[in-house]
Design an enzyme around this catalytic site. Sequence first.
Site, PDB file in Angstrom:
ATOM      1  N   HIS A 285       6.970 -20.676  55.076  1.00 14.16           N
ATOM      2  CA  HIS A 285       6.068 -19.300  55.343  1.00 14.16           C
ATOM      3  C   HIS A 285       6.462 -18.143  54.412  1.00 14.16           C
ATOM      4  O   HIS A 285       5.647 -17.519  54.216  1.00 14.16           O
ATOM      5  CB  HIS A 285       5.891 -18.867  56.965  1.00 14.16           C
TER       6      HIS A 285
ATOM      7  N   CYS B  38      -6.735 -34.025  46.904  1.00 17.10           N
ATOM      8  CA  CYS B  38      -6.171 -33.265  47.742  1.00 17.10           C
ATOM      9  C   CYS B  38      -4.568 -33.160  47.832  1.00 17.10           C
ATOM     10  O   CYS B  38      -4.009 -32.500  48.903  1.00 17.10           O
ATOM     11  CB  CYS B  38      -6.790 -33.495  49.399  1.00 17.10           C
TER      12      CYS B  38
END
Length: 755
Positions: A360, A675
């Site tokens: 993050h 993807c």
Amino acid sequence: MLSQLRQIVEQVAYAKDLTAAMDTLVLQTKLTMEVDCCSIYIVDEKTHQLNLIASKGLSKRAIGSRLEFGEGIVGLIHQKGEPLNLVNIHAHPHFKLLPDAHEERFNSLLGTPVIHKRRVLGVLVVQQKTPRLFSELEESFLVTLAMHLATVLANPDLRLGLELRNQLTGSMHLQGTPASSGIAIAEAFVLRPVLTLDEVNIEKSVSTSKDILLFELILKKCSDEFSNISLTLKEQLSKDTFALFDIYSHVLKDKLFLGKVREQINVEGLTAASAIKVVAESYIAQFEAMSDSYLKERASDIRDVAQRLLYHITQQVEENHSLPEKLILVASEVTLSMMASIPTDKLQGIISIYGGGSSHVAILARALGIPAVMGLSLSLSEIHKKNVIMDGYAGSVILFPEKPLLQHYQLLLAEDNDLKKLVDSGDAKEAVTADGYRVSILLNTGLNENQHARVAGHFDGVGLYRSELPFMLTDSFPTEQEQTDAYQRLLNEYAQFPVTMRTLDVGGDKQLSYFPIIEENPFLGWRGIRLTLDHPEIFLVQIRAMLMANLQHQNLRIMLPMISAIEEVIEAKKLINQAWQEVKTELNLTSEAFPLPEIGVMLEVPSSIFIIPRLAQEVDFVSIGSNDLTQYLLAVDRNNSRVAGLFDSYHPAVLQALKMIVDNCRRYDLEVGVCGELAGDPIGALILVGMGYNKLSMNANNMAKVKYLINATSHAELKTCIDLALQANAGADTRSIYRDYLDSKNLGGFVRAGK
């Protein structure tokens, strides 16, 4: 000699600095092999010289002497990259006396290169006054010792690196992993957690009721704190990035996590701090054991939350830092709370010893446009308040930059800032090449609706939703209703877009705490569709939940992971059809009112490439998982540091496989997309578009760059580039082709520092 070898390696590993380590090495080797001299030379790549860094037998005045590459017998060993065993060095054509070394006393020599990942880092030499040929046992011992030494020299602690720099010259370059692109030049500012999990001792509670009360109080205090932290960044972040802070709220409200802490206090009788440590470390171990980079990085979030809870429990007082005007944040593991504590106008870059591109912190750094490098080996005490240059494109950090190098990077920084403004000003709604080739840009996402990117109008759908993540946040398989609620929030979030949900992909490396699977080779084991077909009760519940969630908007697409045989597809389709019939009957719906969603498969196992003609008869679309496909094609575990360097998405075999896939899909009229990480990589995206791919799914932070590049290039030119790339001998050649092409378009700044 095995026990002596182990002792030498251990003594070298635990030495306080490089000088002590090398002095220990040559002394102990000299004594163990009973030779008259032992010396170690280390490569200086900048000057192309071999530096005599330690010796027991040569004159002390010779320490620091240098040989050019290829000069003398030592230079020859370095050049050839193989051991040399000589009875009489004086008769050898490459013999050259080292000045002030008093080397003329020695006759015989045994030398071996110190090699790490095919790169010669130095040369280890032993010498004897008496002319003799060293035995095979002695040669084997020295070669084995050099192999162990290579690990020390390849990944030195910064303390060793600084010591080495004192003996070498110029700037010091450290290599890490690029996590957020960009250039930063500023003073390094080291932050350490006030209290870490490792510093907490496991202790029994004197009063469980008081510890429970304490835990509940600090839980609220910590929750309020993270809310305040997120508010400090709210105005600077998009909704998708701002939602990253919801992971903290999620953990602090997670019933399973909190229940386990309370259980450790009430049942096991631990203190609140000990209970937090035990539960957090179990979560951290579970996530760190996963090979999926996105999931592995969640361990950092758990650790950050736990350490803030501990900070409040122990009522530690944080050090009052005086921040410089511009700084590069450095920590063992940079966390979101650390980043939020530094004003963004001061924060120029991030360096983290631990962590990766899926953390993050890396996501937030990219959102804020702050360069980040992770995975560096350094000592925090040595870098604090030192001037640093960091290159987020290459993942490199430069200490002690010399003036010409500093001026060069200042110019690159200015060019980099100009390019960012250019991309931001041209945020196109669609990705269309200059000659009209349209590319659909799709979103990769996961966890829950609060973490999904809200970039409506900037992408064309969800290309990958990782449905296994909700399974990892509970202590048992989630019920059908729990899954329905989770999927419904996602489908509602993107009601105007098609949403591709990958069915449960756990097993092997992605462990569920309540369904452990132990295997010797998890990458080739019981995972993905193999596991769910063996447990149809799990598969049927998930499919029913997906279908129930799809009632309102009917924007669901179902994708099957890890397909390796057509039988798996046929069996999975039978189960999907069974669940569909059940839902229709229960809700009294017709097929016209509630059609079966499109079904696709992931192409990530090489065998699936060769069954595309049959797949075209069974499924509506395929999507390439480029990460796993590359890993399987090259037989490389990219999480294994010893071979990770061999993982190359531009490898000729990977490009040929991708070309074969798109050609066959076009031949059999089968929709195909990508993807994996390759789709969000600037060069990777251009490769795929040139091959003829028109559906690329990526993380939200890659969309703007990829779309800008597509809009700024021509499909015809990209086809010419791919024709050249398909003839390349190595991934490096492919990189050069596309870098040259981007340079010709004045777009080189997308793949490296500067225009």
